[in-house]
Design a protein around this motif. Structure first.
Motif, PDB file in Angstrom:
ATOM      1  N   PHE A 386       0.722  -1.039   0.168  1.00 11.59           N
ATOM      2  CA  PHE A 386       0.027  -0.349   0.173  1.00 11.59           C
ATOM      3  C   PHE A 386       1.087   1.296   0.381  1.00 11.59           C
ATOM      4  CE2 PHE A 386      -3.526   3.256   1.547  1.00 11.59           C
ATOM      5  CZ  PHE A 386      -4.238   2.363   0.830  1.00 11.59           C
ATOM      6  N   SER A 387       1.726   1.229   0.657  1.00  9.17           N
ATOM      7  CA  SER A 387       2.904   1.848   0.045  1.00  9.17           C
ATOM      8  C   SER A 387       3.884   2.725  -0.286  1.00  9.17           C
ATOM      9  CB  SER A 387       4.314   1.988   1.629  1.00  9.17           C
ATOM     10  OG  SER A 387       3.717   1.943   3.043  1.00  9.17           O
ATOM     11  N   ALA A 388       3.811   1.509  -1.335  1.00  7.64           N
ATOM     12  CA  ALA A 388       3.952   1.713  -2.690  1.00  7.64           C
ATOM     13  C   ALA A 388       3.135   2.103  -3.908  1.00  7.64           C
ATOM     14  CB  ALA A 388       4.568   0.269  -3.116  1.00  7.64           C
ATOM     15  N   ALA A 389       2.222   1.529  -3.304  1.00  3.95           N
ATOM     16  CA  ALA A 389       0.492   2.200  -3.956  1.00  3.95           C
ATOM     17  C   ALA A 389       0.279   3.508  -4.377  1.00  3.95           C
ATOM     18  CB  ALA A 389      -0.276   1.156  -4.145  1.00  3.95           C
ATOM     19  N   VAL A 390       0.826   4.210  -2.966  1.00  7.45           N
ATOM     20  CA  VAL A 390       0.516   5.231  -2.579  1.00  7.45           C
ATOM     21  C   VAL A 390       1.761   6.195  -2.758  1.00  7.45           C
ATOM     22  CG1 VAL A 390       0.618   7.231  -0.597  1.00  7.45           C
ATOM     23  CG2 VAL A 390      -0.795   4.945  -0.338  1.00  7.45           C
ATOM     24  N   GLY A 391       3.176   5.526  -2.877  1.00  9.61           N
ATOM     25  CA  GLY A 391       3.753   6.841  -3.914  1.00  9.61           C
ATOM     26  C   GLY A 391       3.771   6.970  -5.937  1.00  9.61           C
ATOM     27  N   VAL A 392       3.221   6.018  -5.503  1.00  2.00           N
ATOM     28  CA  VAL A 392       4.074   5.753  -7.377  1.00  2.00           C
ATOM     29  C   VAL A 392       1.750   6.691  -7.723  1.00  2.00           C
ATOM     30  CG1 VAL A 392       2.793   4.434  -9.110  1.00  2.00           C
ATOM     31  CG2 VAL A 392       4.627   3.359  -8.062  1.00  2.00           C
ATOM     32  N   GLY A 393       1.174   5.859  -6.848  1.00  3.38           N
ATOM     33  CA  GLY A 393      -0.270   6.561  -7.404  1.00  3.38           C
ATOM     34  C   GLY A 393      -0.191   8.248  -7.014  1.00  3.38           C
ATOM     35  N   PHE A 394      -0.123   8.730  -5.796  1.00  3.93           N
ATOM     36  CA  PHE A 394       0.094  10.727  -5.951  1.00  3.93           C
ATOM     37  C   PHE A 394       1.718  11.095  -6.217  1.00  3.93           C
ATOM     38  CE2 PHE A 394      -3.064   8.850  -2.222  1.00  3.93           C
ATOM     39  CZ  PHE A 394      -3.937   9.861  -2.270  1.00  3.93           C
ATOM     40  N   GLY A 395       2.394  10.553  -6.375  1.00  2.00           N
ATOM     41  CA  GLY A 395       4.098  10.367  -6.872  1.00  2.00           C
ATOM     42  C   GLY A 395       3.681  11.414  -8.688  1.00  2.00           C
ATOM     43  N   PHE A 396       2.521  10.522  -9.409  1.00  2.00           N
ATOM     44  CA  PHE A 396       2.505  10.301 -10.774  1.00  2.00           C
ATOM     45  C   PHE A 396       2.099  11.662 -11.097  1.00  2.00           C
ATOM     46  CE2 PHE A 396      -0.374  10.532 -14.908  1.00  2.00           C
ATOM     47  CZ  PHE A 396       0.739   9.442 -15.803  1.00  2.00           C
ATOM     48  N   PHE A 397       0.690  12.875 -10.403  1.00  2.00           N
ATOM     49  CA  PHE A 397       1.135  14.224 -11.136  1.00  2.00           C
ATOM     50  C   PHE A 397       2.258  15.027 -10.692  1.00  2.00           C
ATOM     51  CE2 PHE A 397      -0.903  18.478 -10.398  1.00  2.00           C
ATOM     52  CZ  PHE A 397      -1.255  18.365 -11.907  1.00  2.00           C
ATOM     53  N   PRO A 398       2.998  14.710 -10.104  1.00  2.00           N
ATOM     54  CA  PRO A 398       3.609  16.517  -9.654  1.00  2.00           C
ATOM     55  C   PRO A 398       5.055  15.209 -10.534  1.00  2.00           C
ATOM     56  CG  PRO A 398       3.641  15.237  -7.649  1.00  2.00           C
ATOM     57  CD  PRO A 398       2.568  14.210  -8.267  1.00  2.00           C
ATOM     58  N   ALA A 399       5.725  14.128 -10.756  1.00  2.00           N
ATOM     59  CA  ALA A 399       5.981  13.450 -12.290  1.00  2.00           C
ATOM     60  C   ALA A 399       5.782  13.450 -13.916  1.00  2.00           C
ATOM     61  CB  ALA A 399       6.055  11.633 -12.204  1.00  2.00           C
ATOM     62  N   LEU A 400       4.835  13.240 -13.572  1.00  2.00           N
ATOM     63  CA  LEU A 400       4.125  13.576 -15.244  1.00  2.00           C
ATOM     64  C   LEU A 400       4.534  15.139 -15.084  1.00  2.00           C
ATOM     65  CD1 LEU A 400       2.762  12.587 -17.304  1.00  2.00           C
ATOM     66  CD2 LEU A 400       0.610  13.601 -16.444  1.00  2.00           C
ATOM     67  N   LYS A 401       3.918  15.835 -14.663  1.00  2.00           N
ATOM     68  CA  LYS A 401       4.624  17.836 -14.399  1.00  2.00           C
ATOM     69  C   LYS A 401       6.229  18.272 -14.745  1.00  2.00           C
ATOM     70  CE  LYS A 401       3.991  22.048 -12.289  1.00  2.00           C
ATOM     71  NZ  LYS A 401       3.944  22.826 -10.879  1.00  2.00           N
ATOM     72  N   ALA A 402       7.090  17.263 -13.856  1.00  2.00           N
ATOM     73  CA  ALA A 402       8.129  17.540 -14.392  1.00  2.00           C
ATOM     74  C   ALA A 402       8.656  16.780 -15.340  1.00  2.00           C
ATOM     75  CB  ALA A 402       8.929  16.486 -13.173  1.00  2.00           C
ATOM     76  N   ALA A 403       7.946  15.592 -15.957  1.00  4.46           N
ATOM     77  CA  ALA A 403       8.448  14.803 -16.957  1.00  4.46           C
ATOM     78  C   ALA A 403       8.566  16.050 -18.212  1.00  4.46           C
ATOM     79  CB  ALA A 403       7.519  13.877 -17.809  1.00  4.46           C
ATOM     80  N   GLN A 404       7.480  16.755 -18.170  1.00  9.45           N
ATOM     81  CA  GLN A 404       6.706  18.465 -19.210  1.00  9.45           C
ATOM     82  C   GLN A 404       6.797  19.074 -19.714  1.00  9.45           C
ATOM     83  OE1 GLN A 404       2.372  17.093 -18.529  1.00  9.45           O
ATOM     84  NE2 GLN A 404       1.850  15.593 -19.745  1.00  9.45           N
ATOM     85  N   LEU A 405       7.670  19.625 -18.694  1.00  5.26           N
ATOM     86  CA  LEU A 405       8.292  20.824 -18.617  1.00  5.26           C
ATOM     87  C   LEU A 405       9.921  21.018 -19.620  1.00  5.26           C
ATOM     88  CD1 LEU A 405      10.274  21.100 -15.088  1.00  5.26           C
ATOM     89  CD2 LEU A 405       8.352  22.147 -16.113  1.00  5.26           C
ATOM     90  N   ASP A 406       9.457  22.347 -20.067  1.00  6.43           N
ATOM     91  CA  ASP A 406       9.573  22.564 -21.468  1.00  6.43           C
ATOM     92  C   ASP A 406      11.041  22.770 -21.350  1.00  6.43           C
ATOM     93  OD1 ASP A 406      10.704  25.300 -23.325  1.00  6.43           O
ATOM     94  OD2 ASP A 406       9.594  23.737 -24.606  1.00  6.43           O
ATOM     95  N   PRO A 407      12.312  22.194 -21.883  1.00  2.05           N
ATOM     96  CA  PRO A 407      13.755  22.389 -20.907  1.00  2.05           C
ATOM     97  C   PRO A 407      14.245  23.886 -21.457  1.00  2.05           C
ATOM     98  CG  PRO A 407      13.732  21.741 -23.834  1.00  2.05           C
ATOM     99  CD  PRO A 407      12.512  20.950 -22.521  1.00  2.05           C
ATOM    100  N   ILE A 408      13.897  24.277 -22.229  1.00  2.70           N
ATOM    101  CA  ILE A 408      14.869  25.387 -22.088  1.00  2.70           C
ATOM    102  C   ILE A 408      13.805  26.927 -21.119  1.00  2.70           C
ATOM    103  CG2 ILE A 408      14.328  27.898 -23.653  1.00  2.70           C
ATOM    104  CD1 ILE A 408      14.054  25.986 -26.480  1.00  2.70           C
ATOM    105  N   GLU A 409      12.751  27.053 -20.712  1.00  7.66           N
ATOM    106  CA  GLU A 409      12.078  27.632 -20.289  1.00  7.66           C
ATOM    107  C   GLU A 409      12.097  27.392 -19.182  1.00  7.66           C
ATOM    108  OE1 GLU A 409       9.911  29.989 -20.136  1.00  7.66           O
ATOM    109  OE2 GLU A 409       9.393  29.644 -22.091  1.00  7.66           O
ATOM    110  N   ALA A 410      12.763  25.589 -18.406  1.00  4.46           N
ATOM    111  CA  ALA A 410      13.325  25.221 -17.026  1.00  4.46           C
ATOM    112  C   ALA A 410      14.160  25.711 -16.812  1.00  4.46           C
ATOM    113  CB  ALA A 410      12.876  23.624 -17.156  1.00  4.46           C
ATOM    114  N   LEU A 411      15.319  25.491 -18.187  1.00  5.28           N
ATOM    115  CA  LEU A 411      16.925  26.701 -17.807  1.00  5.28           C
ATOM    116  C   LEU A 411      16.870  28.050 -17.908  1.00  5.28           C
ATOM    117  CD1 LEU A 411      18.544  24.610 -20.898  1.00  5.28           C
ATOM    118  CD2 LEU A 411      18.916  24.729 -17.751  1.00  5.28           C
ATOM    119  N   ARG A 412      15.263  28.674 -18.154  1.00  4.97           N
ATOM    120  CA  ARG A 412      14.869  30.676 -17.680  1.00  4.97           C
ATOM    121  C   ARG A 412      14.613  30.262 -16.171  1.00  4.97           C
ATOM    122  NH1 ARG A 412      12.112  32.394 -22.872  1.00  4.97           N
ATOM    123  NH2 ARG A 412      14.034  31.745 -24.005  1.00  4.97           N
TER     124      ARG A 412
END
Length: 414
Positions: A386-412
């Motif tokens: 259940f702990s692992a499921a909570v980590g995956v479930g609730f960590g998915f949205f922040p991880a998706l947000k990080a993955a979708q960052l534009d590298p140029i905007e992120a460097l600025r």
């Protein structure tokens, strides 16, 4: 997304370094998971301990024990089934004994209240129990001093009795009770044996109260007409309990002349039925209690998601640099998912340890019946899953947000 084992190893090392670098914040973040897992495992340990305690009492009581009671059919007029018609008769017990090969022991039991007196003490309203000699085998109650009733005691209606230790204490029979005499409603009875006192009162039988036993035939003689009789029987093995129950049912229907389709005028109950019912009930209670307490894990998951969103915001420039040197969105996403999962698993580990300590503490509470409280292996696995499921479930949205960052905007980002 398929990554090499080396990638996962490095990602986990990075996740641990991030947790250690922000250890205070990580501890506070994982607190919800720790409390959730600790409380869940503690509740499961307590309920498991109670379950084991009750089941142990059941089994000491005898999983292959059966009881027969008179029973008026439901929704039937009382005048069609008066008590004198449905009550159990002594000759019916004899017929069951002769017709049921799956039984090892059987005894009728009848009870009535009398005044009891010794040389030093007089008691009112004490229950006297009439039994056959087979009662000791059927009830698993040993004679710790003196002797049991014999068949001659039963056939001759001898005025002899057995006492338990509680009765000896109440009647103040000091210096050895065997061989002394007591008065039951003015009749003089010889004490021939002492029966061990049982510690529980399962289904209302026995307990740490005064018990006096006399031969069944004499007990019937001392009572008014139509005394209440029940039957206690013991199957030859637990596996034969159901067969013994059916044999008793068939015999009773035959000797009472009950026609096919007509309701029984008796009730046969087996201890193994109560055991199975209790197991189902205990499992349901454990699942419900664990689910209610487990809600705190979801609250902890929300805290994980919030802190991971903060982490993504703080590490935006780092994410931009990693993308600039070739990191794929999948690798970025996996990195943040692993961080959330490792954080939850670490919290789960701490929670399990605390829960185990709580379980050990429960065993020292006097009179709570939690001596067998322990965290079962499935609860540990469930907590980590259940702990692992909570980590995956609730960590998915922040991880998706990080993955979708534009590298140029992120460097600025500053």
């Amino acid at each position: 997304m398929i990554f090499s084992p080396y990638f996962y190893l490095q990602a986990i090392k990075l996740a641990l370094s991030q947790i250690w670098a922000n250890r205070k914040r990580s501890l506070l973040t994982a607190l919800g998971i720790i409390v959730g897992v600790a409380s869940t495992t503690s509740v499961i340990a307590a309920l498991s301990g109670l379950k084991e305690n009750v089941l142990t009492e059941f089994e000491s009581f005898g999983a292959n024990r059966l009881f027969v009671f008179p029973d008026r059919p439901d929704d039937k007029p009382r005048n069609l089934y008066p008590f004198h018609k449905i009550r159990i008769k002594p000759w019916e017990v004899t017929e069951i004994q002769a017709s049921c090969p799956s039984l090892r022991a059987i005894t009728p039991v009848t009870e009535f209240g009398v005044s009891v007196a010794s040389d030093t003490k007089e008691l009112e309203g004490i229950t006297v129990v009439g039994i056959w000699p087979d009662w000791h085998a059927a009830e698993n109650r040993k004679v710790i001093d003196g002797r049991m009733f014999s068949r001659i005691d039963e056939e001759s209606q001898r005025q002899v009795c057995l006492l338990n230790e509680a009765a000896i204490d109440e009647l103040r029979l000091t210096g050895g009770a065997v061989g002394t005499h007591i008065l039951l409603d003015g009749r003089r009875f010889l004490v021939v044996g002492i029966v061990e006192t049982i510690q529980s009162r399962m289904f209302g039988f026995g307990g740490e109260t005064s018990e006096i036993f006399i031969p069944f035939s004499l007990a019937m003689k001392l009572q008014s007409s139509d005394p209440f009789i029940r039957i206690t029987a013991l199957a030859k093995s637990t596996e034969l309990s159901e067969e013994a129950r059916l044999e008793i049912q068939r015999t009773m229907r035959r000797i009472r002349g009950i026609q096919p389709g007509d309701p029984d005028t008796f009730r046969v109950e087996a201890i193994d039925q109560f055991i199975e019912q209790f197991k189902v009930l205990a499992t349901g209670i454990t699942a419900i209690a664990g689910g209610i307490v487990g809600i705190s894990l979801l609250v902890g998951g929300i805290g994980i998601m919030n802190i991971m969103l903060v982490s993504v915001s703080e590490r935006t420039r780092e994410i931009g640099l990693r993308k600039a040197v070739g990191a794929t969105p999948g690798a970025i996403m996996m990195q943040f998912l692993l961080e959330a999962t490792v954080l939850c698993l670490a919290g789960g580990l701490v929670g399990v340890v605390i829960g185990k300590l709580f379980a050990i503490g429960l065993t020292f509470i006097p009179g709570a019946g939690l001596e067998r409280a322990d965290v079962p292996w499935w609860a540990v696995l469930l907590s980590f899953a259940f702990s692992a499921a909570v980590g995956v479930g609730f960590g998915f949205f922040p991880a998706l947000k990080a993955a979708q960052l534009d590298p140029i905007e992120a460097l600025r980002h500053e």
